[in-house]
Structures are given as C-alpha cells and as structure tokens.
Design a protein around this motif. Sequence first.
Motif, PDB file in Angstrom:
ATOM      1  N   ILE A   1       9.625  30.588  22.281  1.00  0.00           N
ATOM      2  CA  ILE A   1      10.984  30.156  22.643  1.00  0.00           C
ATOM      3  C   ILE A   1      11.105  29.727  24.094  1.00  0.00           C
ATOM      4  O   ILE A   1      12.116  29.117  24.470  1.00  0.00           O
ATOM      5  CB  ILE A   1      12.019  31.261  22.343  1.00  0.00           C
ATOM      6  CG1 ILE A   1      11.794  32.483  23.224  1.00  0.00           C
ATOM      7  CG2 ILE A   1      12.011  31.625  20.871  1.00  0.00           C
ATOM      8  CD1 ILE A   1      12.856  33.556  23.040  1.00  0.00           C
ATOM      9  N   SER A   2      10.098  29.996  24.919  1.00  0.00           N
ATOM     10  CA  SER A   2      10.181  29.601  26.329  1.00  0.00           C
ATOM     11  C   SER A   2      10.324  28.094  26.481  1.00  0.00           C
ATOM     12  O   SER A   2      10.961  27.611  27.411  1.00  0.00           O
ATOM     13  CB  SER A   2       8.948  30.092  27.091  1.00  0.00           C
ATOM     14  OG  SER A   2       7.767  29.480  26.583  1.00  0.00           O
ATOM     15  N   GLN A   3       9.742  27.341  25.547  1.00  0.00           N
ATOM     16  CA  GLN A   3       9.817  25.887  25.621  1.00  0.00           C
ATOM     17  C   GLN A   3      11.194  25.355  25.220  1.00  0.00           C
ATOM     18  O   GLN A   3      11.467  24.166  25.378  1.00  0.00           O
ATOM     19  CB  GLN A   3       8.750  25.276  24.711  1.00  0.00           C
ATOM     20  CG  GLN A   3       8.843  25.704  23.264  1.00  0.00           C
ATOM     21  CD  GLN A   3       7.617  25.353  22.455  1.00  0.00           C
ATOM     22  OE1 GLN A   3       7.123  24.229  22.531  1.00  0.00           O
ATOM     23  NE2 GLN A   3       7.097  26.305  21.688  1.00  0.00           N
ATOM     24  N   LEU A   4      12.068  26.237  24.706  1.00  0.00           N
ATOM     25  CA  LEU A   4      13.394  25.810  24.262  1.00  0.00           C
ATOM     26  C   LEU A   4      14.493  26.175  25.245  1.00  0.00           C
ATOM     27  O   LEU A   4      15.668  25.949  24.967  1.00  0.00           O
ATOM     28  CB  LEU A   4      13.704  26.442  22.899  1.00  0.00           C
ATOM     29  CG  LEU A   4      12.725  26.113  21.776  1.00  0.00           C
ATOM     30  CD1 LEU A   4      13.127  26.834  20.507  1.00  0.00           C
ATOM     31  CD2 LEU A   4      12.661  24.616  21.533  1.00  0.00           C
ATOM     32  N   GLN A   5      14.133  26.745  26.384  1.00  0.00           N
ATOM     33  CA  GLN A   5      15.147  27.125  27.364  1.00  0.00           C
ATOM     34  C   GLN A   5      15.729  25.905  28.060  1.00  0.00           C
ATOM     35  O   GLN A   5      16.774  25.978  28.696  1.00  0.00           O
ATOM     36  CB  GLN A   5      14.534  28.069  28.415  1.00  0.00           C
ATOM     37  CG  GLN A   5      13.994  29.372  27.851  1.00  0.00           C
ATOM     38  CD  GLN A   5      15.090  30.331  27.429  1.00  0.00           C
ATOM     39  OE1 GLN A   5      16.258  30.064  27.615  1.00  0.00           O
ATOM     40  NE2 GLN A   5      14.707  31.453  26.858  1.00  0.00           N
TER      41      GLN A   5
ATOM     42  N   SER B   1      14.984  19.719  25.602  1.00  0.00           N
ATOM     43  CA  SER B   1      13.883  19.870  24.658  1.00  0.00           C
ATOM     44  C   SER B   1      14.009  18.840  23.545  1.00  0.00           C
ATOM     45  O   SER B   1      15.078  18.668  22.958  1.00  0.00           O
ATOM     46  CB  SER B   1      13.881  21.279  24.056  1.00  0.00           C
ATOM     47  OG  SER B   1      13.674  22.252  25.053  1.00  0.00           O
ATOM     48  N   SER B   2      12.920  18.161  23.232  1.00  0.00           N
ATOM     49  CA  SER B   2      12.947  17.112  22.220  1.00  0.00           C
ATOM     50  C   SER B   2      13.027  17.721  20.825  1.00  0.00           C
ATOM     51  O   SER B   2      12.642  18.877  20.614  1.00  0.00           O
ATOM     52  CB  SER B   2      11.685  16.261  22.327  1.00  0.00           C
ATOM     53  OG  SER B   2      10.542  17.013  21.950  1.00  0.00           O
ATOM     54  N   PRO B   3      13.518  16.930  19.840  1.00  0.00           N
ATOM     55  CA  PRO B   3      13.552  17.432  18.460  1.00  0.00           C
ATOM     56  C   PRO B   3      12.175  17.859  17.972  1.00  0.00           C
ATOM     57  O   PRO B   3      12.056  18.822  17.205  1.00  0.00           O
ATOM     58  CB  PRO B   3      14.089  16.237  17.672  1.00  0.00           C
ATOM     59  CG  PRO B   3      14.915  15.471  18.662  1.00  0.00           C
ATOM     60  CD  PRO B   3      14.187  15.617  19.968  1.00  0.00           C
ATOM     61  N   GLU B   4      11.137  17.157  18.425  1.00  0.00           N
ATOM     62  CA  GLU B   4       9.777  17.509  18.025  1.00  0.00           C
ATOM     63  C   GLU B   4       9.386  18.888  18.556  1.00  0.00           C
ATOM     64  O   GLU B   4       8.730  19.679  17.859  1.00  0.00           O
ATOM     65  CB  GLU B   4       8.783  16.454  18.532  1.00  0.00           C
ATOM     66  CG  GLU B   4       8.898  15.089  17.874  1.00  0.00           C
ATOM     67  CD  GLU B   4      10.099  14.290  18.337  1.00  0.00           C
ATOM     68  OE1 GLU B   4      10.505  13.354  17.620  1.00  0.00           O
ATOM     69  OE2 GLU B   4      10.635  14.592  19.441  1.00  0.00           O
ATOM     70  N   THR B   5       9.799  19.162  19.802  1.00  0.00           N
ATOM     71  CA  THR B   5       9.517  20.466  20.404  1.00  0.00           C
ATOM     72  C   THR B   5      10.236  21.571  19.646  1.00  0.00           C
ATOM     73  O   THR B   5       9.673  22.646  19.393  1.00  0.00           O
ATOM     74  CB  THR B   5       9.953  20.482  21.877  1.00  0.00           C
ATOM     75  OG1 THR B   5       9.235  19.479  22.598  1.00  0.00           O
ATOM     76  CG2 THR B   5       9.686  21.837  22.519  1.00  0.00           C
ATOM     77  N   VAL B   6      11.475  21.299  19.276  1.00  0.00           N
ATOM     78  CA  VAL B   6      12.262  22.284  18.532  1.00  0.00           C
ATOM     79  C   VAL B   6      11.635  22.533  17.152  1.00  0.00           C
ATOM     80  O   VAL B   6      11.508  23.674  16.711  1.00  0.00           O
ATOM     81  CB  VAL B   6      13.723  21.824  18.380  1.00  0.00           C
ATOM     82  CG1 VAL B   6      14.511  22.831  17.544  1.00  0.00           C
ATOM     83  CG2 VAL B   6      14.383  21.655  19.743  1.00  0.00           C
ATOM     84  N   GLN B   7      11.237  21.460  16.490  1.00  0.00           N
ATOM     85  CA  GLN B   7      10.614  21.598  15.173  1.00  0.00           C
ATOM     86  C   GLN B   7       9.329  22.418  15.255  1.00  0.00           C
ATOM     87  O   GLN B   7       9.057  23.252  14.389  1.00  0.00           O
ATOM     88  CB  GLN B   7      10.294  20.208  14.594  1.00  0.00           C
ATOM     89  CG  GLN B   7      11.507  19.427  14.109  1.00  0.00           C
ATOM     90  CD  GLN B   7      12.042  19.927  12.780  1.00  0.00           C
ATOM     91  OE1 GLN B   7      11.665  21.000  12.294  1.00  0.00           O
ATOM     92  NE2 GLN B   7      12.936  19.165  12.176  1.00  0.00           N
ATOM     93  N   LYS B   8       8.552  22.187  16.313  1.00  0.00           N
ATOM     94  CA  LYS B   8       7.315  22.952  16.500  1.00  0.00           C
ATOM     95  C   LYS B   8       7.636  24.431  16.690  1.00  0.00           C
ATOM     96  O   LYS B   8       6.945  25.309  16.136  1.00  0.00           O
ATOM     97  CB  LYS B   8       6.569  22.421  17.727  1.00  0.00           C
ATOM     98  CG  LYS B   8       5.272  23.171  18.068  1.00  0.00           C
ATOM     99  CD  LYS B   8       4.253  23.075  16.963  1.00  0.00           C
ATOM    100  CE  LYS B   8       2.860  23.521  17.421  1.00  0.00           C
ATOM    101  NZ  LYS B   8       2.812  24.880  17.978  1.00  0.00           N
ATOM    102  N   ALA B   9       8.678  24.732  17.452  1.00  0.00           N
ATOM    103  CA  ALA B   9       9.079  26.119  17.669  1.00  0.00           C
ATOM    104  C   ALA B   9       9.511  26.768  16.355  1.00  0.00           C
ATOM    105  O   ALA B   9       9.182  27.928  16.082  1.00  0.00           O
ATOM    106  CB  ALA B   9      10.206  26.193  18.691  1.00  0.00           C
TER     107      ALA B   9
END
Length: 236
Positions: free
Chosen positions: A53-57, A61-69
């Motif tokens: 979840i650190s990458q979502l702070q 954050s791109s939709p791709e990043t969110v999907q990966k999370a």
Amino acid sequence: MPGLTTRDSFVLKSLFDPEATASPTKHASSQTSLPGMAEDQFSERRSTELQIISQLQNDTSSPETVQKAIQDLSSLIKESPGYASAYINRAQASRLLIPTGDLFTYNHAEASGQLLEDLQKGIQLAGPTNTNQQLSTHQSTVLAAAYTHRGFLLLKIADIIRKSEQVHGVSDTLQSASAESVEEQASKDFAAGGQYGSKEAREMAVRTNPYAKMCGAIVKEALKKETEEWKAGQLC
C-alpha cells in the motif's frame, strides 16, 4: 484520482494509514496482532501489506499501479485468509478506481458489491468475540477504517434510493430498504468507527444521528414559528 470529493480524499488517506488519524480507544491493548495469529506471523504479513500500500499513498497513483496493488493484496488474502486488514485495504484500493458518482451503478455493480463484502469480512475477522475482549491496537485501527468506509458507502446507497434510482451490487435487503433506514445504519457504522478511534467517523455519527436530526428539525420549526409570530405581532 478522478471523481473524488474532498471528503473522499480525507477518508481514503486516513483508511490507508489509520494510525495517522485515529486516537486511542478504551478497548486498545499494547498488543499489535490479530485474533488467532502469532506475533511473528502478523509482523510478516503486516510488513508485506505496508509494502503493497505504500505505492498508493500518492494521489497521482496510476490505475495500473492501483490494479497491481489490488492483485498483490488478493494474493496476500489467498495466502492468509484470516488477515483482516488485507480485506480492508483491498476495498480501499478498489475504491480508488470507482468515481463517487459511479458507485452502485449498473456498470460498477460487481466492484461496488465487492467493496461491501471485503469490509464486512474485515469487520468479521477483526471484531471482538465478546464485549469484554481487549482489542489490539491493530484491531482497533482496522475496525475504525472498515466501519468508517462502510458508513460512507451506505450514505451513497441512501442517496441513490432517495433519488428513486436503482441500487446495483447490493443485497435484496438493501435494495428494498428505505433511504432513512440505510442512513440510520450508516450512522451506526460511523458511531462504531468513532468508538474504535476515527475522528471523522465521530463527526459523521453526530451529523447522521436520526434523533439529532429529528431534534434539529423540531428546533428549526419552532424557531420558524416563533419568528412568524413575532413578525405578526410587529405588524399588528
């Protein structure tokens, strides 16, 4: 993220890092783990989760990043299905992909319904088994986040019902409920979220409390009547 109101942004930020905004509750103990999970196992799961979840702070954050999370959190859930906060954060991450106006609409029915399922599962896993149970700090923050998030979703459902529109992705019970009853349930969730430490939930519990709203309406009506009588007296 597109479609987020200022209120949404505050809630989303606080749910991803509930320790940053939650105040201690009378239930919290010095323990950090979850029921049925050893401290070392919990620490390992928590470390993995925080990395995800650190990458979502970041609001950008791109939709791709969110999907990966979301995928990574799903993997964590599959590996450890009893780990409550993974469900809460998966709901939170999924929420980032759904604009507020699209919640519980036909095109987002499945995703919206999954939000409620994940929050319910997290509450079920982290919740106390009896009224005297002393909760760990992590349990309290997880429950504060889950109840607060669900409270806002229920308010959205109540708003859709009030507009006489179809609610998609929810149980038959919610579909047939009145806007007032759903809003009352939202108020109860906010009250629970506040009890477990969410300041935002405490504020929303007061604002949505049906008795407080009823009293407020009575006072407004009394003031209106008093003003009208005063004006009538002045004119005479």
